[in-house]
Design a protein around this motif. Structure first.
Motif, PDB file in Angstrom:
ATOM      1  N   UNK A  28       0.810  -1.354   0.008  1.00  0.00           N
ATOM      2  CA  UNK A  28      -0.090   0.037   0.020  1.00  0.00           C
ATOM      3  C   UNK A  28       0.854   1.379  -0.079  1.00  0.00           C
ATOM      4  N   UNK A  29       1.693   1.263   0.881  1.00  0.00           N
ATOM      5  CA  UNK A  29       2.833   2.287   0.873  1.00  0.00           C
ATOM      6  C   UNK A  29       3.489   2.566  -0.499  1.00  0.00           C
ATOM      7  N   UNK A  30       3.863   1.482  -0.884  1.00  0.00           N
ATOM      8  CA  UNK A  30       4.451   1.582  -2.391  1.00  0.00           C
ATOM      9  C   UNK A  30       3.459   2.049  -3.346  1.00  0.00           C
ATOM     10  N   UNK A  31       2.249   1.595  -3.268  1.00  0.00           N
ATOM     11  CA  UNK A  31       1.399   1.931  -4.477  1.00  0.00           C
ATOM     12  C   UNK A  31       1.244   3.254  -4.833  1.00  0.00           C
ATOM     13  N   UNK A  32       1.496   4.219  -3.842  1.00  0.00           N
ATOM     14  CA  UNK A  32       1.336   5.808  -3.873  1.00  0.00           C
ATOM     15  C   UNK A  32       2.178   6.379  -5.206  1.00  0.00           C
ATOM     16  N   UNK A  33       3.498   5.561  -5.178  1.00  0.00           N
ATOM     17  CA  UNK A  33       4.388   6.233  -6.312  1.00  0.00           C
ATOM     18  C   UNK A  33       5.310   4.994  -6.500  1.00  0.00           C
ATOM     19  N   UNK A  34       4.831   4.023  -7.043  1.00  0.00           N
ATOM     20  CA  UNK A  34       5.870   2.758  -7.365  1.00  0.00           C
ATOM     21  C   UNK A  34       7.133   3.307  -7.780  1.00  0.00           C
ATOM     22  N   UNK A  35       6.922   3.698  -9.156  1.00  0.00           N
ATOM     23  CA  UNK A  35       7.995   3.991 -10.139  1.00  0.00           C
ATOM     24  C   UNK A  35       8.911   5.174  -9.595  1.00  0.00           C
ATOM     25  N   UNK A  36       8.229   6.058  -8.959  1.00  0.00           N
ATOM     26  CA  UNK A  36       8.919   7.312  -8.389  1.00  0.00           C
ATOM     27  C   UNK A  36      10.067   6.483  -7.090  1.00  0.00           C
ATOM     28  N   UNK A  37       9.315   5.875  -6.204  1.00  0.00           N
ATOM     29  CA  UNK A  37      10.218   5.140  -5.016  1.00  0.00           C
ATOM     30  C   UNK A  37      11.150   4.470  -5.682  1.00  0.00           C
ATOM     31  N   UNK A  38      10.852   3.640  -6.854  1.00  0.00           N
ATOM     32  CA  UNK A  38      11.849   2.840  -7.488  1.00  0.00           C
ATOM     33  C   UNK A  38      13.085   3.348  -7.781  1.00  0.00           C
ATOM     34  N   UNK A  39      12.838   4.701  -8.642  1.00  0.00           N
ATOM     35  CA  UNK A  39      13.873   5.578  -9.080  1.00  0.00           C
ATOM     36  C   UNK A  39      14.610   6.221  -8.070  1.00  0.00           C
ATOM     37  N   UNK A  40      13.975   6.802  -6.861  1.00  0.00           N
ATOM     38  CA  UNK A  40      14.677   7.376  -5.696  1.00  0.00           C
ATOM     39  C   UNK A  40      15.762   6.441  -5.014  1.00  0.00           C
ATOM     40  N   UNK A  41      15.163   5.235  -4.626  1.00  0.00           N
ATOM     41  CA  UNK A  41      15.811   4.271  -3.980  1.00  0.00           C
ATOM     42  C   UNK A  41      17.047   3.856  -4.737  1.00  0.00           C
ATOM     43  N   UNK A  42      16.713   3.528  -6.088  1.00  0.00           N
ATOM     44  CA  UNK A  42      17.984   3.003  -7.047  1.00  0.00           C
ATOM     45  C   UNK A  42      18.820   3.946  -7.298  1.00  0.00           C
ATOM     46  N   UNK A  43      18.615   5.146  -7.107  1.00  0.00           N
ATOM     47  CA  UNK A  43      19.512   6.266  -7.225  1.00  0.00           C
ATOM     48  C   UNK A  43      20.788   6.206  -6.466  1.00  0.00           C
TER      49      UNK A  43
END
Ligand code: FAD
Ligand code: SF4
Ligand code: SF4
Ligand code: SF4
Length: 384
Positions: A274-289
Motif C-alpha cells: 500500500x505504501x509503495x502503490x502511492x508512487x511505485x516507479x517514483x520510489x524505485x527511481x529514488x531508491x535505486x539512485x
C-alpha cells in the motif's frame, strides 16, 4: 512403514544429535542416515560459523560431522539452493541431501525448471519457517531492545511468538509483534512470506503441533512425497529415528498456527504494498539512485539468468561505468524477474546500499500471484 501424507512426531535415537538438535534432532538424524546408507553422496546443511549470527553452508561427506549442523540459526538468511547450482553442478552427478526453508525449496524448483539442478538427485528435508532475522539488525535489536551485548549471546530461538536469547546463565524473550512494530524482528520479505510449511519438499519438519509430553522434544514431520516416506521408513527400520503418530489435537493446532501466519503475511503485504502503490516507479527511481552497480542483486538471485552478462558491458540502453546506472538497468532487471521472483530477499539482503529490492520485485510479482499461492485455510503452496 510411513506413507506420503502421514504426520508424525519424530526423535533421533542418537544422544548427541538429540542434545544438539533444535527439537527431536530428526532432521540431522535423517541426513546422517541418508549419508551412511549411501542414499546420498553428500549433505548440504548449515552450521554456526564465527558466532550465532554467522550461518555457514557446509557440504558434509563424513557422517560423524553431521551433529555439528544440528540446531536452527534464525539469523541464517542464506539461500542454500544457490551453492547447489554454483558449486555442485546442480547435483547432476551426485546425490545430495539438503535442508531447506520454503524459499530454498522454491529456488530449487525454479532452478530445476531452468535445467540448472536435477531434483531427482536431491532429497529435500524442509523446515517450517516463521522467518529469519538479518544478522546486522539482530545485533542492533539485541543491543537496543534487550539491552544485552550481542557478543554475549550464545543461543537464540523463536518460540511462541517471542524472540528469545540466552546469554551467560540468563535468558530473555520479547514478543516478535512488539519488536516488529518498532522496526526490528524478521526480514521484511519474511514478514510477507506465505511459504510457511514447505510441502513441496520431501519432508516438512517443524515444531508447530508438537503437544503433550513430547512438546519441545520431538520434530513434527509431514511426509510430502514418496521419496520422503521411503527415507523415513528406512531410517525408522534402521533404528536411527523413532516415530509415533501426531496427536490429532496437535495437527489441528498446527493448522491454526499456519493459518494465523498466512494471515499475518497477508497483513504485511497489504501494509508494504500500500505504501509503495502511492508512487511505485517514483520510489524505485529514488531508491535505486544510490546503486553502485556492484551486480550483487543479479548474481545472487536464483531466478535471474544471463542478465548479468548483458548488463555488464555497454548496451543500447545502459552505458558501462556509469554510476548510478541509468534507471533502465533496474527496470530491465525487474521486467526480467517479475514473473518468477520468489521473495527470497537475497537481492535486498546482499545489496551494499540497502536498497529495498525484494520489496519492489515482490510487489510486481504479487500482482500476478493470486492463482499461484495458497488461499487461507488451504495450507502452504504445494507443488507435488
Ligand atoms: P535439527 O536436527 O536440529 O536440524 C536442523 C537443521 O536445520 C540442520 O540441518 C541445519 O543445518 C538446518 N538449519 C539451521 N539453520 C538454518 C537456516 N537458517 N537455513 C537453512 N537451514 C538451517 N518450525 C516451526 O514449526 N515453526 C517456525 O516458525 C519455524 N521457524 C524456523 C525459522 C528458521 C530460520 C529455521 C532455520 C527453522 C525454523 N523452524 C520452524 C524449524 C525448527 O526450528 C526446526 O529446524 C525443525 O523443527 C527441525 O528440528 P530438528 O530438531 O529435527 O532439527
Ligand atoms: Fe523463511 Fe520465507 Fe523468510 Fe525464506 S522467505 S527465510 S521461507 S520466512
Ligand atoms: Fe545496485 Fe544494490 Fe544491485 Fe549492487 S546490489 S547493483 S548496489 S541495486
Ligand atoms: Fe529473491 Fe530478489 Fe531474486 Fe526475488 S528478485 S527471487 S527476492 S533475489
Amino acid at each position: 512403514m510411513v506413507a506420503k501424507g502421514d504426520m508424525v512426531y519424530a526423535m533421533s535415537t542418537d544422544a548427541e544429535i538429540l542434545k544438539k538438535g533444535e527439537l527431536g534432532g530428526a532432521v540431522t538424524a535423517l541426513q546422517k542416515f541418508a549419508l551412511e546408507s549411501g542414499t546420498v553422496n553428500a549433505v548440504l546443511a548449515v552450521k554456526k560459523g564465527y558466532d550465532i549470527y554467522d550461518a555457514t553452508p557446509v557440504l558434509i561427506k563424513d557422517p560423524a560431522e553431521l551433529a555439528d549442523t544440528a540446531g536452527s540459526l534464525h539469523c541464517g538468511t542464506l539461500l542454500v539452493a544457490s551453492p547447489i547450482k554454483k558449486y555442485l553442478d546442480g547435483g547432476k552427478d551426485m546425490k545430495i541431501g539438503v535442508t531447506v526453508k520454503g524459499c530454498d525449496m522454491m529456488a530449487l524448483l525454479e532452478l530445476a525448471r531452468r535445467g540448472s539442478v536435477n531434483l531427482d538427485n536431491i532429497i529435500t528435508i524442509g523446515l517450517n519457517c516463521g522467518g529469519s532475522v538479518s544478522p546486522v539488525s539482530a545485533r542492533k535489536m539485541i543491543a537496543d531492545k534487550f539491552g544485552v551485548n550481542p557478543d554475549d549471546v550464545h543461543k537464540e530461538e523463536i518460540d511462541k511468538g517471542q524472540f528469545i536469547i540466552e546469554y551467560g546463565d540468563e535468558h530473555k524473550g520479547i514478543s516478535i509483534d512488539e519488536l516488529e512494530e518498532e522496526g526490528y524482528g524478521r526480514r521484511s520479505n519474511c514478514r510477507r512470506c506465505k511459504y510457511k510449511i514447505p510441502r513441496n519438499a520431501d519432508l516438512a519438519c517443524g515444531n508447530w503441533g508438537v503437544i503433550g509430553e513430547k512438546a519441545g522434544k520431538a520434530t513434527f514431520i509431514e511426509v510430502c512425497s514418496d521419496k520422503g516416506a521411503d527415507l523415513l521408513t528406512r531410517a525408522v527400520a534402521a533404528g536411527v529415528v523413532q516415530v509415533e503418530p501426531a496427536i490429532p489435537k496437535g495437527v489441528e493446532i498446527r493448522g491454526k498456527v499456519e493459518n494465523a501466519m498466512l494471515k499475518l503475511g497477508e497483513k504485511w503485504r497489504t501494509n508494504d504494498f500500500k505504501k509503495l502503490s502511492k508512487d511505485l516507479w517514483g520510489t524505485i527511481n529514488e531508491e535505486t539512485s544510490r546503486c553502485i552497480k556492484c551486480y550483487s542483486c543479479i548474481e545472487n538471485c536464483p531466478v535471474c539468468f544471463k542478465l548479468a552478462d548483458e548488463l555488464k558491458g555497454d548496451s543500447k540502453m545502459i552505458t558501462s561505468g556509469e554510476i548510478p546506472p541509468n534507471p533502465m538497468f533496474h527496470m530491465r532487471r525487474f521486467a526480467h524477474i517479475s514473473d518468477t521472483c520468489i521473495n527470497c530477499g537475497q537481492c535486498q539482503e546482499l545489496c551494499p546500499m540497502d536498497i529495498p529490492l525484494a520489496l519492489f520485485s515482490h510487489a510486481i510479482r504479487a500482482e500476478s500471484d493470486v492463482e499461484f499461492e495458497p488461499k487461507l485455510g488451504e495450507g502452504s503452496y504445494n507443488n507435488k
